[in-house]
Write a protein that holds these residues in place. Structure first.
Motif, short mmCIF file in Angstrom:
data_model
loop_
_atom_site.label_atom_id
_atom_site.label_comp_id
_atom_site.label_asym_id
_atom_site.label_seq_id
_atom_site.Cartn_x
_atom_site.Cartn_y
_atom_site.Cartn_z
N GLN A 1 0.97 -1.34 0.03
CA GLN A 1 -0.35 -0.07 -0.06
C GLN A 1 0.93 1.22 -0.59
O GLN A 1 0.45 1.74 -0.51
CB GLN A 1 -0.91 0.30 1.20
N TRP A 2 2.23 1.37 0.72
CA TRP A 2 2.98 2.74 0.92
C TRP A 2 3.71 2.32 -0.59
O TRP A 2 3.71 3.96 -1.09
CB TRP A 2 4.10 2.14 1.72
N GLU B 1 0.79 3.87 -2.57
CA GLU B 1 0.09 5.45 -2.66
C GLU B 1 1.15 6.63 -2.56
O GLU B 1 1.32 7.38 -2.68
CB GLU B 1 0.08 5.67 -0.97
#
Length: 155
Positions: free
Chosen positions: A108-109, A112
């Protein structure tokens, strides 16, 4: 090999988890996108094998009971509820070894910080394959597990 990204993420969350993973950037010839393959190491040490046993105990137990008990297939429709019940009972000790939280967070990092300019995929072998399945499902990316535990009845 994007080891700097892994280190930056682990420092940002102050990780001390023993889970080992890498990110490899694969440029795509058409367009301006990049594939990022997150690779999660499988079982390597005695601790990893104990982690395997604890993570997949409920699923393995019920699979065995299903084949041993007469009319074992009768349990199939409610098997996931039984596994969830045992998982709930084990939840405190499982939170200590929930490596998938970190690997999902890393995926997810990446998403993003890169927006639509990348495609993320995740893979792993053995314990890493199980973590790849879980992380891929949670991050809504493609995942491949090699010799991973039974994904149908596992967490």
């Amino acid at each position: 090999n994007n080891q700097e990204g892994v280190q930056k993420f682990r420092q940002s969350i102050e990780s001390q988890s023993p889970v080992v993973y890498k990110a490899i950037d694969i440029p795509i010839p058409q367009g301006n996108k990049t594939d990022v393959m997150v690779i999660i190491r499988g079982s390597h040490s005695a601790f990893d094998f104990l982690t395997d046993a604890q993570l997949w105990f409920a699923a393995v137990l019920f699979q065995c009971l299903r084949f041993i008990l007469p009319f074992g297939n009768v349990w199939t429709p409610i098997m996931h509820h039984l596994i969830e019940a045992i998982s709930w009972l084990e939840s405190r000790s499982l939170s200590k070894i929930s490596f998938y939280k970190e690997t999902t967070g890393f995926i997810q990092w990446i998403q993003e910080n890169n927006g639509d300019s990348i495609n993320v995929e995740v893979t792993g072998h053995s314990l890493g394959g199980g973590l790849a399945f879980i992380s891929a499902a949670q991050a809504k990316v493609r995942g491949i597990g090699v010799s991973a535990p039974n994904a149908m009845l596992s967490r």
